[in-house]
Enzyme design. Structure first.
Site: not given
Ligand code: 3PG
Length: 211
Positions: A40, A44, A68, A128
């Protein structure tokens, strides 16, 4: 169109932040070497669209998706660039409906029963669960599975090598998501062997538990 289950077949979906699209192909190849077959790339950074396009063209064995995604413009950019799945941190009915129309798999983020009910109306079967560890982790997933036996989850947020096994043991979990096997620093510093190593540890753990 791939289903979310097909996308997440290796059990681990890395959440990747790329500052520069030149990092996309080496990162995708390092993940693949570690057994990860879907990544993914998050919206960002401004490098997201170009990075998705590069992986989609140059690393066809990798299933590339967009993460995102918080508006329709990003959804369209992602699909135009070749994204095969869409991940959103939350649930926006407009984005879900548009992804359905475009025929691209979408995993919207949820933490509450109301969000799940909204997603169900739009045909979502895999959600999710984000941010997983902050919102009750496996305990919350087990509680939500009572009224919603028909759905499954991809917990993300605070999931890592040391707690992934507990999630893998639960049949309601399709896969876990996270950034631990490919952090921003690892990408910027060109630590591609470390990305492969952490990816392999994660996919091996999944295989050990799920067979
Ligand atoms: C996401 O956007 O899914 C998270 O930022 C990932 O989370 P993590 O950095 O705690 O793995």
């Amino acid at each position: 169109m791939l289903t979310v289950e097909q996308v997440a077949a290796c059990g681990v979906v890395p959440v990747v932040v790329l500052e520069d699209e030149s990092q996309a192909v080496p990162t995708a190849k390092a993940l693949l070497k570690g057994g990860i077959t879907a990544m993914e790339i998050t919206f960002r950074t401004s490098a997201a669209k170009g990075s998705i396009a590069k992986v989609s063209k140059e690393v066809p064995e990798m299933i590339v998706g967009a993460g995102t995604v918080v508006n329709l413009e990003q959804l369209h950019d992602a699909v135009d660039a070749g994204a095969q799945f869409i991940v959103c941190p939350g649930s926006d009915p407009e984005i879900i409906a548009e992804a359905n129309k475009l025929g691209v798999a979408i995993t919207p983020g949820v933490v509450t029963p109301s969000e799940i009910m909204m997603g169900l109306k739009l045909g979502v079967k895999v959600f999710k669960f984000f941010p997983a560890e902050t919102f009750g982790g496996l305990k919350a997933i087990k509680a939500l599975s009572g009224p919603f036996p028909q759905i499954r989850f991809i917990p993300t947020g605070g999931v890592n090598q040391s707690n992934a096994a507990e999630y893998f043991k639960n049949p309601k979990i399709v896969a876990v998501g996270g950034s631990w096997m490919v952090t921003k620093d690892m990408v910027v510093n060109g630590e591609f062997d470390a990305i492969t190593e952490k990816s392999k540890a994660a996919t091996d753990l999944y295989k050990e538990i799920r067979g």
